[in-house]
Design a protein around this motif. Sequence first.
Motif, short mmCIF file in Angstrom:
data_model
loop_
_atom_site.label_atom_id
_atom_site.label_comp_id
_atom_site.label_asym_id
_atom_site.label_seq_id
_atom_site.Cartn_x
_atom_site.Cartn_y
_atom_site.Cartn_z
N TYR A 1 0.85 -1.20 0.00
CA TYR A 1 0.00 0.00 0.00
C TYR A 1 0.89 1.25 0.00
O TYR A 1 2.05 1.19 0.43
N ALA B 1 0.99 -5.82 2.30
CA ALA B 1 -0.24 -6.54 2.68
C ALA B 1 -0.23 -7.98 2.18
O ALA B 1 -0.81 -8.86 2.81
N PRO C 1 -6.43 -14.64 10.17
CA PRO C 1 -6.83 -13.61 11.14
C PRO C 1 -6.96 -12.24 10.48
O PRO C 1 -6.48 -12.03 9.37
N THR D 1 -7.41 -7.93 0.60
CA THR D 1 -6.52 -7.29 -0.38
C THR D 1 -6.31 -8.23 -1.58
O THR D 1 -6.36 -7.79 -2.73
N1 ATP Z 1 -6.29 0.93 1.75
C1 ATP Z 1 -5.30 0.55 2.57
N2 ATP Z 1 -4.24 1.34 2.80
C2 ATP Z 1 -3.23 0.96 3.59
N3 ATP Z 1 -3.17 -0.24 4.23
C3 ATP Z 1 -4.21 -1.08 4.04
C4 ATP Z 1 -5.33 -0.74 3.22
N4 ATP Z 1 -6.20 -1.79 3.23
C5 ATP Z 1 -5.66 -2.72 4.02
N5 ATP Z 1 -4.46 -2.32 4.51
C6 ATP Z 1 -3.55 -3.09 5.38
O1 ATP Z 1 -3.14 -4.25 4.67
C7 ATP Z 1 -3.12 -5.39 5.53
C8 ATP Z 1 -4.06 -6.47 5.01
O2 ATP Z 1 -5.40 -6.01 5.11
P1 ATP Z 1 -6.64 -6.84 4.55
O3 ATP Z 1 -7.85 -5.97 4.72
O4 ATP Z 1 -6.34 -7.36 3.22
O5 ATP Z 1 -6.70 -8.05 5.58
P2 ATP Z 1 -7.87 -9.08 5.86
O6 ATP Z 1 -7.19 -10.38 6.09
O7 ATP Z 1 -8.87 -9.02 4.79
O8 ATP Z 1 -8.48 -8.55 7.22
P3 ATP Z 1 -10.01 -8.47 7.72
O9 ATP Z 1 -10.44 -9.87 7.99
O10 ATP Z 1 -9.92 -7.63 8.94
O11 ATP Z 1 -10.76 -7.80 6.60
C9 ATP Z 1 -3.46 -4.87 6.91
O12 ATP Z 1 -2.26 -4.59 7.58
C10 ATP Z 1 -4.22 -3.60 6.62
O13 ATP Z 1 -4.09 -2.69 7.69
#
Ligand code: ATP
Length: 369
Positions: free
Chosen positions: A15, A21, A40, A47
């Motif tokens: 990002y 990510a 988790p 992403t």
């Molecule tokens: N738009 C963004 N800008 C910056 N960092 C981001 C953004 N979206 C997600 N992240 C970061 O990227 C990482 C992965 O996030 P992601 O949302 O893909 O995880 P996830 O496994 O889907 O989590 P959840 O189950 O909480 O949705 C995390 O550290 C998150 O804080």
Amino acid sequence: MADYDLELVKLRKVYPGGTVAVENFDLQVKKGEFISFVGPSGCGKTTTLRMIAGLESITGGNLLIRGNDYTHVPTEKRPTATIFQNYAIFPHMTVRQNIAFGLKVRKLPTDEVDRRVDAIIEKLELGDVAGEKEASLSGGQKQRLALGRGLVTEPDILLLDEPLGALDANLRKSIQEELKILQRELGITFVFVTHAQSEALSMGDRVVVMNAGRVEQISPPFELYTRPKSPFVARFIGRNKIIEGKLASVDAGNSVLETRFGKLRGVTGFDPGRASTGSKAMAVVPSEYVNILPAGEGKGKDELDTLRGTVTSLDRVGQVVHVAVRMDERLDVRLEVHRDKIAGTEVEPGRQVDLSWRHDRTTIVLDAA
Ligand SMILES: Nc1ncnc2c1ncn2[C@@H]1O[C@H](COP(=O)(O)OP(=O)(O)OP(=O)(O)O)[C@@H](O)[C@H]1O
């Protein structure tokens, strides 16, 4: 004809703020497969899904759909449809108009729109509410409408981001079943993101476990449950008993672990080239395979590994008995056993017991630390 509907090759996402990510994500998905992503919060599931959908740019690696490179193709030109947790239903439109919307945007002829919308309404049994708006739909109907909106565009791949997260537990279970049946009938590839392991395991033909932006393991559900390949998966999936130690012997089939309780045997769950005698590892045994017997009765069979402990508590809940056994100050084992299995035995609080299991049920997992 491409071999796979979807291929991720060393996919990477950084990002703008510098958060990595997703890193080094490799996956090949066959046509008609149901793939679950689980892990988790913050592990990178959403992403990854958004990169497949074209809703998030790809920093590195490649994305192929049916053999064609879509890495930098915009979302509207991808043969995918996405269903979000909040469904993104237009509240001022009827069910029918909501389903038709995606086709009208693509400027399909009216008779083609009608034909496709009718077919979807019938398939998803939304005929009775076709003229209703979102406010008068049940949770299950909203879910089906969201599916209908995705399916009507006839995508090669349907992407679902926690689509059942907003539903209560009972409805969630029945919609899980409906969704799985529908997916089989349609033969469309589904990629399904959830943080609920039971959902990932019950729905997926294969499950991708993610941790901190990386893939930990990709396996069919039963294999994931019974043969974890990493300490993270051993702790995150299933109900495993974990005993740490050092490798006493390693080979491709079986390994032996020296633990504070003595030697334990198991199936080698890692590439034997990566480890040697003395490496830190753990014996992982699914609880379901552990038997409990009065002390002394568990010994003597070569195919079994047996450990001695003391019962600290015992709770009878209907036919099931919850037994807690203290092995030492660092390890308390909790088991569920059928009441008949221990009826009339000396498995009681304060008594010594043997826990035993077939050693081929154990997986020896390398401890990365
Ligand atoms: N738009 C963004 N800008 C910056 N960092 C981001 C953004 N979206 C997600 N992240 C970061 O990227 C990482 C992965 O996030 P992601 O949302 O893909 O995880 P996830 O496994 O889907 O989590 P959840 O189950 O909480 O949705 C995390 O550290 C998150 O804080």
